[in-house]
Motif scaffolding. Structure first.
Motif, PDB file in Angstrom:
ATOM      1  N   LEU A  55      39.230  43.504  47.989  1.00  0.00           N
ATOM      2  CA  LEU A  55      38.866  42.687  46.826  1.00  0.00           C
ATOM      3  C   LEU A  55      39.765  42.997  45.630  1.00  0.00           C
ATOM      4  CD1 LEU A  55      34.968  42.684  47.054  1.00  0.00           C
ATOM      5  CD2 LEU A  55      36.558  40.838  47.652  1.00  0.00           C
ATOM      6  N   VAL A  56      40.121  44.256  45.485  1.00  0.00           N
ATOM      7  CA  VAL A  56      41.049  44.625  44.408  1.00  0.00           C
ATOM      8  C   VAL A  56      42.415  43.978  44.664  1.00  0.00           C
ATOM      9  CG1 VAL A  56      42.325  46.538  43.365  1.00  0.00           C
ATOM     10  CG2 VAL A  56      39.872  46.766  43.805  1.00  0.00           C
ATOM     11  N   MET A  57      42.872  44.045  45.903  1.00  0.00           N
ATOM     12  CA  MET A  57      44.159  43.434  46.226  1.00  0.00           C
ATOM     13  C   MET A  57      44.111  41.933  45.967  1.00  0.00           C
ATOM     14  SD  MET A  57      46.549  43.611  49.591  1.00  0.00           S
ATOM     15  CE  MET A  57      46.958  45.318  49.246  1.00  0.00           C
ATOM     16  N   ALA A  58      43.022  41.288  46.373  1.00  0.00           N
ATOM     17  CA  ALA A  58      42.886  39.850  46.104  1.00  0.00           C
ATOM     18  C   ALA A  58      42.915  39.586  44.603  1.00  0.00           C
ATOM     19  CB  ALA A  58      41.594  39.320  46.728  1.00  0.00           C
ATOM     20  N   THR A  59      42.263  40.440  43.828  1.00  0.00           N
ATOM     21  CA  THR A  59      42.238  40.264  42.377  1.00  0.00           C
ATOM     22  C   THR A  59      43.635  40.387  41.788  1.00  0.00           C
ATOM     23  OG1 THR A  59      39.975  41.095  42.273  1.00  0.00           O
ATOM     24  CG2 THR A  59      41.243  41.132  40.219  1.00  0.00           C
ATOM     25  N   THR A  60      44.428  41.328  42.310  1.00  0.00           N
ATOM     26  CA  THR A  60      45.789  41.479  41.793  1.00  0.00           C
ATOM     27  C   THR A  60      46.648  40.254  42.108  1.00  0.00           C
ATOM     28  OG1 THR A  60      46.705  42.617  43.749  1.00  0.00           O
ATOM     29  CG2 THR A  60      45.682  43.998  42.025  1.00  0.00           C
ATOM     30  N   MET A  61      46.237  39.474  43.101  1.00  0.00           N
ATOM     31  CA  MET A  61      46.945  38.235  43.415  1.00  0.00           C
ATOM     32  C   MET A  61      46.362  37.047  42.661  1.00  0.00           C
ATOM     33  SD  MET A  61      47.817  38.615  47.457  1.00  0.00           S
ATOM     34  CE  MET A  61      46.270  39.304  48.011  1.00  0.00           C
ATOM     35  N   VAL A  62      45.039  37.048  42.469  1.00  0.00           N
ATOM     36  CA  VAL A  62      44.372  35.939  41.784  1.00  0.00           C
ATOM     37  C   VAL A  62      44.795  35.856  40.320  1.00  0.00           C
ATOM     38  CG1 VAL A  62      42.124  35.169  40.900  1.00  0.00           C
ATOM     39  CG2 VAL A  62      42.367  35.753  43.314  1.00  0.00           C
ATOM     40  N   ILE A  63      44.888  36.992  39.643  1.00  0.00           N
ATOM     41  CA  ILE A  63      45.185  36.986  38.200  1.00  0.00           C
ATOM     42  C   ILE A  63      46.502  36.252  37.891  1.00  0.00           C
ATOM     43  CG2 ILE A  63      45.757  38.449  36.220  1.00  0.00           C
ATOM     44  CD1 ILE A  63      43.627  40.440  37.335  1.00  0.00           C
ATOM     45  N   PRO A  64      47.624  36.621  38.500  1.00  0.00           N
ATOM     46  CA  PRO A  64      48.853  35.896  38.160  1.00  0.00           C
ATOM     47  C   PRO A  64      48.874  34.468  38.705  1.00  0.00           C
ATOM     48  CG  PRO A  64      49.304  37.544  39.825  1.00  0.00           C
ATOM     49  CD  PRO A  64      47.897  37.762  39.373  1.00  0.00           C
ATOM     50  N   SER A  83      40.994  30.317  43.303  1.00  0.00           N
ATOM     51  CA  SER A  83      40.660  31.744  43.251  1.00  0.00           C
ATOM     52  C   SER A  83      39.580  32.081  44.270  1.00  0.00           C
ATOM     53  CB  SER A  83      40.197  32.121  41.841  1.00  0.00           C
ATOM     54  OG  SER A  83      41.225  31.869  40.908  1.00  0.00           O
ATOM     55  N   ALA A  84      38.557  31.237  44.365  1.00  0.00           N
ATOM     56  CA  ALA A  84      37.479  31.465  45.339  1.00  0.00           C
ATOM     57  C   ALA A  84      38.019  31.419  46.766  1.00  0.00           C
ATOM     58  CB  ALA A  84      36.366  30.439  45.142  1.00  0.00           C
ATOM     59  N   ALA A  85      38.922  30.493  47.033  1.00  0.00           N
ATOM     60  CA  ALA A  85      39.525  30.401  48.365  1.00  0.00           C
ATOM     61  C   ALA A  85      40.270  31.687  48.706  1.00  0.00           C
ATOM     62  CB  ALA A  85      40.474  29.203  48.427  1.00  0.00           C
ATOM     63  N   MET A  86      40.901  32.279  47.714  1.00  0.00           N
ATOM     64  CA  MET A  86      41.661  33.505  47.949  1.00  0.00           C
ATOM     65  C   MET A  86      40.744  34.681  48.289  1.00  0.00           C
ATOM     66  SD  MET A  86      44.550  33.001  45.000  1.00  0.00           S
ATOM     67  CE  MET A  86      45.363  34.583  45.290  1.00  0.00           C
ATOM     68  N   TYR A  87      39.627  34.805  47.581  1.00  0.00           N
ATOM     69  CA  TYR A  87      38.668  35.878  47.890  1.00  0.00           C
ATOM     70  C   TYR A  87      37.992  35.638  49.232  1.00  0.00           C
ATOM     71  CZ  TYR A  87      38.983  37.858  43.185  1.00  0.00           C
ATOM     72  OH  TYR A  87      39.420  38.453  42.030  1.00  0.00           O
ATOM     73  N   ALA A  88      37.693  34.373  49.518  1.00  0.00           N
ATOM     74  CA  ALA A  88      36.954  34.042  50.742  1.00  0.00           C
ATOM     75  C   ALA A  88      37.688  34.497  51.993  1.00  0.00           C
ATOM     76  CB  ALA A  88      36.684  32.534  50.798  1.00  0.00           C
ATOM     77  N   GLY A  89      39.020  34.502  51.944  1.00  0.00           N
ATOM     78  CA  GLY A  89      39.793  34.951  53.096  1.00  0.00           C
ATOM     79  C   GLY A  89      39.443  36.357  53.535  1.00  0.00           C
ATOM     80  N   PHE A  90      39.039  37.199  52.599  1.00  0.00           N
ATOM     81  CA  PHE A  90      38.618  38.558  52.929  1.00  0.00           C
ATOM     82  C   PHE A  90      37.113  38.646  53.154  1.00  0.00           C
ATOM     83  CE2 PHE A  90      42.641  39.344  50.728  1.00  0.00           C
ATOM     84  CZ  PHE A  90      43.250  40.189  51.641  1.00  0.00           C
ATOM     85  N   VAL A  91      36.352  38.024  52.278  1.00  0.00           N
ATOM     86  CA  VAL A  91      34.893  38.166  52.307  1.00  0.00           C
ATOM     87  C   VAL A  91      34.308  37.719  53.646  1.00  0.00           C
ATOM     88  CG1 VAL A  91      32.739  37.399  51.228  1.00  0.00           C
ATOM     89  CG2 VAL A  91      34.691  38.052  49.800  1.00  0.00           C
ATOM     90  N   VAL A  92      34.832  36.647  54.226  1.00  0.00           N
ATOM     91  CA  VAL A  92      34.286  36.176  55.509  1.00  0.00           C
ATOM     92  C   VAL A  92      34.506  37.184  56.629  1.00  0.00           C
ATOM     93  CG1 VAL A  92      34.505  33.734  54.897  1.00  0.00           C
ATOM     94  CG2 VAL A  92      36.341  34.846  56.186  1.00  0.00           C
ATOM     95  N   LEU A  93      35.432  38.108  56.436  1.00  0.00           N
ATOM     96  CA  LEU A  93      35.715  39.115  57.463  1.00  0.00           C
ATOM     97  C   LEU A  93      34.907  40.397  57.288  1.00  0.00           C
ATOM     98  CD1 LEU A  93      39.594  38.709  57.627  1.00  0.00           C
ATOM     99  CD2 LEU A  93      37.907  37.863  59.288  1.00  0.00           C
ATOM    100  N   PHE A  94      34.241  40.558  56.163  1.00  0.00           N
ATOM    101  CA  PHE A  94      33.505  41.806  55.913  1.00  0.00           C
ATOM    102  C   PHE A  94      32.490  42.139  57.008  1.00  0.00           C
ATOM    103  CE2 PHE A  94      34.149  41.942  51.009  1.00  0.00           C
ATOM    104  CZ  PHE A  94      35.477  42.270  51.201  1.00  0.00           C
ATOM    105  N   PRO A  95      31.680  41.195  57.487  1.00  0.00           N
ATOM    106  CA  PRO A  95      30.737  41.570  58.554  1.00  0.00           C
ATOM    107  C   PRO A  95      31.430  42.139  59.789  1.00  0.00           C
ATOM    108  CG  PRO A  95      30.136  39.440  57.629  1.00  0.00           C
ATOM    109  CD  PRO A  95      31.476  39.821  57.041  1.00  0.00           C
ATOM    110  N   PHE A  96      32.604  41.615  60.133  1.00  0.00           N
ATOM    111  CA  PHE A  96      33.357  42.132  61.279  1.00  0.00           C
ATOM    112  C   PHE A  96      33.855  43.553  61.022  1.00  0.00           C
ATOM    113  CE2 PHE A  96      33.738  37.516  61.376  1.00  0.00           C
ATOM    114  CZ  PHE A  96      33.234  37.254  62.646  1.00  0.00           C
TER     115      PHE A  96
END
Length: 147
Positions: A55-64, A83-96
């Motif tokens: 999530l931190v890595m996604a944030t460092t990409m979302v900001i710029p 921005s939501a699409a960018m976070y979702a790429g990781f969040v959907v994988l969290f259960p796995f």
């Protein structure tokens, strides 16, 4: 001599590439700052959990990326959607990750691939937003900045 207008497909593609470049710059500049800030924490601290790191890595990409979109004249709604699409790429994988089906490397690899695909999907959902000139977007009253 007049300049020929750019094709909508080329404009769309260039916009996608510009966002990716902004994201890469963010990862190169902002993520090392996070690593420095978190370095003093013990290895088992929550700051070093794979899901938090992603999530931190996604944030460092979302900001710029978001800053670039706003600079180019996009309203807040498409910026937030992207921005939501960018976070979702990781969040959907969290259960796995939590179930042990993928490891940290798998989360990072698949999360980045999904991020790019979901960004493309967000763009395809609003082709007019991304295939026209960037600064031309008319803002509605709800998109205007507060005075």
């Amino acid at each position: 001599m007049t300049k020929a207008p750019r094709s909508p497909r080329l404009t769309f593609t260039l916009h996608y590439l510009q966002m990716i470049i902004a994201m890469l710059v963010g990862m190169m500049v902002l993520y090392p700052l996070w690593m420095l800030a978190a370095a003093s924490q013990p290895a088992d601290a929550w700051l070093h959990r794979t899901d938090v790191e992603s999530l931190v890595m996604a944030t460092t990409m979302v900001i710029p990326m978001a800053a670039w979109m706003r600079f180019r004249g996009h309203a807040w709604r498409p910026v937030v959607e992207m921005s939501a699409a960018m976070y979702a790429g990781f969040v959907v994988l969290f259960p796995f990750l939590w179930l042990g089906a993928i490891d940290a490397d798998g989360l990072m690899l698949l999360g980045h691939v999904l991020m790019l695909l979901l960004m493309l999907a967000a763009m395809l959902a609003r082709p007019g937003e991304y295939s026209g000139g960037h600064a031309h977007h008319a803002r509605t009253a709800t998109d205007q900045e507060p005075a």
